[in-house]
Design a protein around this motif. Sequence first.
Motif, PDB file in Angstrom:
ATOM      1  N   LEU A 188      -0.249 -13.293  12.284  1.00 26.26           N
ATOM      2  CA  LEU A 188      -1.093 -14.421  12.676  1.00 26.26           C
ATOM      3  C   LEU A 188      -0.525 -15.741  12.159  1.00 26.26           C
ATOM      4  N   SER A 189       0.080 -15.701  10.974  1.00 24.07           N
ATOM      5  CA  SER A 189       0.698 -16.913  10.425  1.00 24.07           C
ATOM      6  C   SER A 189       1.852 -17.371  11.310  1.00 24.07           C
ATOM      7  N   VAL A 190       2.656 -16.410  11.774  1.00 20.36           N
ATOM      8  CA  VAL A 190       3.760 -16.739  12.683  1.00 20.36           C
ATOM      9  C   VAL A 190       3.212 -17.323  13.982  1.00 20.36           C
ATOM     10  N   LEU A 191       2.146 -16.711  14.495  1.00 16.73           N
ATOM     11  CA  LEU A 191       1.538 -17.188  15.740  1.00 16.73           C
ATOM     12  C   LEU A 191       1.011 -18.612  15.581  1.00 16.73           C
ATOM     13  N   ARG A 192       0.383 -18.899  14.438  1.00 19.23           N
ATOM     14  CA  ARG A 192      -0.117 -20.261  14.198  1.00 19.23           C
ATOM     15  C   ARG A 192       1.041 -21.259  14.148  1.00 19.23           C
ATOM     16  N   GLY A 193       2.164 -20.830  13.544  1.00 18.31           N
ATOM     17  CA  GLY A 193       3.342 -21.698  13.497  1.00 18.31           C
ATOM     18  C   GLY A 193       3.861 -22.008  14.886  1.00 18.31           C
ATOM     19  N   CYS A 194       3.877 -21.001  15.754  1.00 17.45           N
ATOM     20  CA  CYS A 194       4.318 -21.203  17.138  1.00 17.45           C
ATOM     21  C   CYS A 194       3.375 -22.143  17.884  1.00 17.45           C
ATOM     22  N   ILE A 195       2.080 -21.990  17.630  1.00 18.92           N
ATOM     23  CA  ILE A 195       1.097 -22.872  18.270  1.00 18.92           C
ATOM     24  C   ILE A 195       1.334 -24.319  17.851  1.00 18.92           C
ATOM     25  N   ASP A 196       1.606 -24.532  16.564  1.00 17.58           N
ATOM     26  CA  ASP A 196       1.875 -25.889  16.072  1.00 17.58           C
ATOM     27  C   ASP A 196       3.115 -26.486  16.738  1.00 17.58           C
ATOM     28  N   LEU A 197       4.150 -25.666  16.938  1.00 17.17           N
ATOM     29  CA  LEU A 197       5.370 -26.138  17.593  1.00 17.17           C
ATOM     30  C   LEU A 197       5.100 -26.533  19.044  1.00 17.17           C
ATOM     31  N   ILE A 198       4.287 -25.727  19.721  1.00 18.10           N
ATOM     32  CA  ILE A 198       3.942 -26.035  21.115  1.00 18.10           C
ATOM     33  C   ILE A 198       3.205 -27.367  21.194  1.00 18.10           C
ATOM     34  N   VAL A 199       2.281 -27.580  20.260  1.00 19.31           N
ATOM     35  CA  VAL A 199       1.519 -28.830  20.237  1.00 19.31           C
ATOM     36  C   VAL A 199       2.451 -30.023  20.038  1.00 19.31           C
ATOM     37  N   GLU A 200       3.427 -29.870  19.136  1.00 22.56           N
ATOM     38  CA  GLU A 200       4.366 -30.962  18.866  1.00 22.56           C
ATOM     39  C   GLU A 200       5.236 -31.285  20.084  1.00 22.56           C
ATOM     40  N   GLU A 201       5.621 -30.250  20.833  1.00 21.18           N
ATOM     41  CA  GLU A 201       6.525 -30.443  21.969  1.00 21.18           C
ATOM     42  C   GLU A 201       5.795 -30.774  23.270  1.00 21.18           C
ATOM     43  N   ASP A 202       4.485 -30.586  23.282  1.00 21.04           N
ATOM     44  CA  ASP A 202       3.715 -30.778  24.519  1.00 21.04           C
ATOM     45  C   ASP A 202       3.354 -32.253  24.702  1.00 21.04           C
ATOM     46  N   CYS A 203       4.337 -33.033  25.104  1.00 23.07           N
ATOM     47  CA  CYS A 203       4.146 -34.486  25.217  1.00 23.07           C
ATOM     48  C   CYS A 203       3.197 -34.872  26.354  1.00 23.07           C
ATOM     49  N   ASP A 204       3.229 -34.116  27.443  1.00 16.14           N
ATOM     50  CA  ASP A 204       2.400 -34.481  28.594  1.00 16.14           C
ATOM     51  C   ASP A 204       1.075 -33.727  28.647  1.00 16.14           C
ATOM     52  N   GLY A 205       0.789 -32.928  27.624  1.00 18.65           N
ATOM     53  CA  GLY A 205      -0.508 -32.257  27.536  1.00 18.65           C
ATOM     54  C   GLY A 205      -0.711 -31.094  28.483  1.00 18.65           C
ATOM     55  N   ARG A 206       0.387 -30.517  28.983  1.00 18.83           N
ATOM     56  CA  ARG A 206       0.258 -29.412  29.940  1.00 18.83           C
ATOM     57  C   ARG A 206      -0.320 -28.148  29.305  1.00 18.83           C
ATOM     58  N   PHE A 207      -0.114 -28.001  28.002  1.00 21.39           N
ATOM     59  CA  PHE A 207      -0.503 -26.743  27.352  1.00 21.39           C
ATOM     60  C   PHE A 207      -1.741 -26.884  26.458  1.00 21.39           C
ATOM     61  N   VAL A 208      -2.501 -27.935  26.669  1.00 16.52           N
ATOM     62  CA  VAL A 208      -3.681 -28.161  25.829  1.00 16.52           C
ATOM     63  C   VAL A 208      -4.663 -26.993  25.924  1.00 16.52           C
ATOM     64  N   GLN A 209      -4.987 -26.570  27.146  1.00 15.75           N
ATOM     65  CA  GLN A 209      -5.965 -25.499  27.322  1.00 15.75           C
ATOM     66  C   GLN A 209      -5.452 -24.150  26.813  1.00 15.75           C
ATOM     67  N   PRO A 210      -4.204 -23.753  27.157  1.00 13.90           N
ATOM     68  CA  PRO A 210      -3.688 -22.486  26.609  1.00 13.90           C
ATOM     69  C   PRO A 210      -3.642 -22.482  25.084  1.00 13.90           C
TER      70      PRO A 210
END
Length: 234
Positions: free
Chosen positions: A41-63
């Motif tokens: 779960l810690s690894v998964l949370r880290g991946c989620i944080d990376l997605i948030v940082e890279e999601d400049c146009d907000g495409r992945f907000v809902q996922p």
Amino acid sequence: MIRGVIIDNSIQDQTNRHIVEVNKKLNLANSIIRHDINNCLSVLRGCIDLIVEEDCDGRFVQPVKILSSVTDKASMLIQGAKTYQEIGINEPQWILLDNLFEHCSDSHPGIVFFNELKGVKVLANPLFKKAVYNLVENTIRHGKRASKVWVFCRKKEGGRLVIYYVDDGVGVPMEQKESIFEYGSGVNTGWGLFLIREILSMTDMMIREIGKPGEGAIFEIVVPKGRYELCDHS
């Protein structure tokens, strides 16, 4: 005849030692599994944080929102499983209810407590404190408009003591008064009231909800004779 008794006792002792050993291994296995899942779960949370940082146009907000919610729920389920495992490990102890509910009052400033349990002690599983905390959490999550909690007790026939936990929330529908204590009931993890009943049952206590729907919840905790003390309680 005496020899037969000695043999029976020896077999019983061997069986008891085997049960203790098996429980130790099961507890160890459960602890290791929980630890490994938490690491995942810690690894998964880290991946989620990376997605948030890279999601400049907000495409992945809902996922990301869905993933975060599922991850948090999985974490709470693991914590609930840990608590359930600990129910049968520790010996009962005397718990002063006055101090316990005072602590709940301090940690939940949004709820006003009216505590009439001064000097009342119960012989209960150490996780009884967790049971009380879950009752307060239940009031906050499901009481909706709840802002007050009353706790008091009454002696009943047969030497039993009944502890009452009353709130001023929306109450419990008639058709749910028993099902709320089943695992998986309600929202969130489904551990709350199920854990309360399991914890109380370890020292032969019972709990039920008897309030009138729409007028607040009333939980009765029945404590058997010999499992409580009333010190300076009027």
